[in-house]
Structure formats: C-alpha cells, structure tokens
Design a protein around this motif. Structure first.
Motif, PDB file in Angstrom:
ATOM      1  N   ASP A  88       0.800  -1.224   0.000  1.00 28.01           N
ATOM      2  CA  ASP A  88       0.000   0.000   0.000  1.00 28.01           C
ATOM      3  C   ASP A  88       0.831   1.273   0.000  1.00 28.01           C
ATOM      4  OD1 ASP A  88      -2.306  -1.504   0.080  1.00 28.01           O
ATOM      5  OD2 ASP A  88      -2.400  -1.510   2.277  1.00 28.01           O
ATOM      6  N   LYS A  89       2.142   1.167   0.207  1.00 31.05           N
ATOM      7  CA  LYS A  89       2.937   2.377   0.430  1.00 31.05           C
ATOM      8  C   LYS A  89       3.960   2.697  -0.654  1.00 31.05           C
ATOM      9  CE  LYS A  89       2.209   2.441   5.269  1.00 31.05           C
ATOM     10  NZ  LYS A  89       1.379   3.452   5.724  1.00 31.05           N
ATOM     11  N   ALA A  90       4.273   1.752  -1.537  1.00 28.58           N
ATOM     12  CA  ALA A  90       5.329   2.001  -2.520  1.00 28.58           C
ATOM     13  C   ALA A  90       4.950   1.461  -3.895  1.00 28.58           C
ATOM     14  CB  ALA A  90       6.640   1.381  -2.049  1.00 28.58           C
ATOM     15  N   MET A  91       5.518   2.096  -4.920  1.00 29.90           N
ATOM     16  CA  MET A  91       5.289   1.682  -6.303  1.00 29.90           C
ATOM     17  C   MET A  91       6.572   1.915  -7.095  1.00 29.90           C
ATOM     18  SD  MET A  91       1.369   2.970  -6.745  1.00 29.90           S
ATOM     19  CE  MET A  91       0.919   1.907  -8.068  1.00 29.90           C
ATOM     20  N   SER A  92       6.671   1.274  -8.243  1.00 25.07           N
ATOM     21  CA  SER A  92       7.804   1.463  -9.148  1.00 25.07           C
ATOM     22  C   SER A  92       7.283   1.740 -10.545  1.00 25.07           C
ATOM     23  CB  SER A  92       8.693   0.212  -9.180  1.00 25.07           C
ATOM     24  OG  SER A  92       9.279  -0.025  -7.925  1.00 25.07           O
ATOM     25  N   ILE A  93       7.908   2.690 -11.217  1.00 26.07           N
ATOM     26  CA  ILE A  93       7.570   3.020 -12.605  1.00 26.07           C
ATOM     27  C   ILE A  93       8.683   2.463 -13.490  1.00 26.07           C
ATOM     28  CG2 ILE A  93       7.233   4.885 -14.284  1.00 26.07           C
ATOM     29  CD1 ILE A  93       6.107   6.574 -11.955  1.00 26.07           C
TER      30      ILE A  93
END
Length: 190
Positions: A88-93
């Motif tokens: 819920d707290k991090a993402m990667s592009i």
C-alpha cells in the motif's frame, strides 16, 4: 568468511536507451526529489544471488556460458511505461518491454540456460523504484501520457560480482556472455 560473493545477472541495453532512461530519471528527480534507483544505469534484471561460494559458482558460469552461446540475440521493444505496486505504500515506474510470444519464449530459454526457475517474469527497465505512493501519483500522469517506443538489440548477458562481506559492497563486471547463435547472426546480416 572469505570466498563468498554476490552475483547479479542482467541485460544491458545500448547506450541510446541508457541515455533516454537517464533523462526520464532526471526529469523524475526534478518532480519528486531523490529516490532509490535514480543513479542506476538502465538494465533488465534477470537474477541476483547472494552469499555464494565463489569456488562453486564460478565454474558453473563457465558451463552456463556454453549454453548461452547457443542462444540467439533478440530485439526487444520498449512500448511506453507501466508500474508495479508494492503493498500500500510504494510503487515502481518502469519502461515496459513488449511481451510477444517470441519474447516470452526467449526469456524461458534464457532462464533454462541459467538453471533458474522463474514462474512469472516481466522484463522491464526501472525508472523509479520503490517510490512512495504520493510520489507515484505525482509522476505517473507524466509517464502515462509519454510515448516512448524504442526497439533495441540484446546481444549479451552481463554478470556483475561483489564481495559479500565488505563494508562498501560495490558491483563490478565479472563476465560478459555473448548470445552467439550462428543462424541468428547470419539472419542479422541478410
């Protein structure tokens, strides 16, 4: 504990792709500030192994090289951008690699040659790794609209190495293994 090393197998795109990915990273820094992968050169991660006994692993690389030399090089296509969600707290592009049947088959062959089981694999080139969700929502509208389409050849596998038990572990080039399938090389000349 001497003789332990970490190994990182990756595919390295040509310089033009590295430069373009670097531009996207710099533009992202201008929007959200510093992030984890901002200084990493463009690459496609294959596998990272840690705390391996070098005297066992390094002869295995020699055997692996013979198998990889029978593989053809491949043309991959960057086709825009996508993202991974990490809880819920991090993402990667990342720059998305087009997944055709032949690309999937090539990667299955690659994993087979290096004796790694990989149930699901999404080839990609990371732009911004593990960024906070709020930073993702700041960046994503720019990437979602961007049209980055680029074909490029992958002709070798790069093996990096670092000592496991050091205070400042730094990756260095251990071996470069070429994909040398002669039929594929002949077809490229035609």
């Amino acid at each position: 504990m001497m003789g332990y090393a970490d190994y990182y197998l990756l595919l390295s795109p040509p310089e033009e792709v590295k430069q373009q990915i670097s531009r996207y990273k710099k533009a992202s820094i201008n929007k959200i500030g510093a992030f984890e992968s901002m200084n990493s050169p463009a690459h496609i991660s294959i596998v990272k192994t840690e705390r391996q006994k070098a005297f066992i692993v390094e002869p295995a690389f020699e055997r692996m090289e013979k198998r990889l030399n029978t593989m053809p090089p491949i043309v991959l296509h960057i086709n825009g951008f996508n993202y991974f969600k990490h809880g819920d707290k991090a993402m990667s592009i990342y720059a998305d690699i087009r997944q055709t049947d032949s690309v999937k088959k090539w990667f299955r062959l690659l994993f087979s040659c290096i004796n790694v089981k990989h149930a699901s694999f999404t080839p990609h080139i990371t732009i911004a790794r593990n960024i906070h969700v709020s930073d993702f929502y700041t960046l994503w509208p720019h990437f979602e609209k961007a049209k980055y389409v680029e074909p490029f050849w992958i002709k070798e596998l790069l093996v990096l190495k670092r000592e496991t038990f050091t205070h400042e572990p730094k990756w260095s080039r251990y071996k470069t293994i070429s994909f040398k399938n002669e039929f594929a090389a002949l077809a490229e000349k035609i």
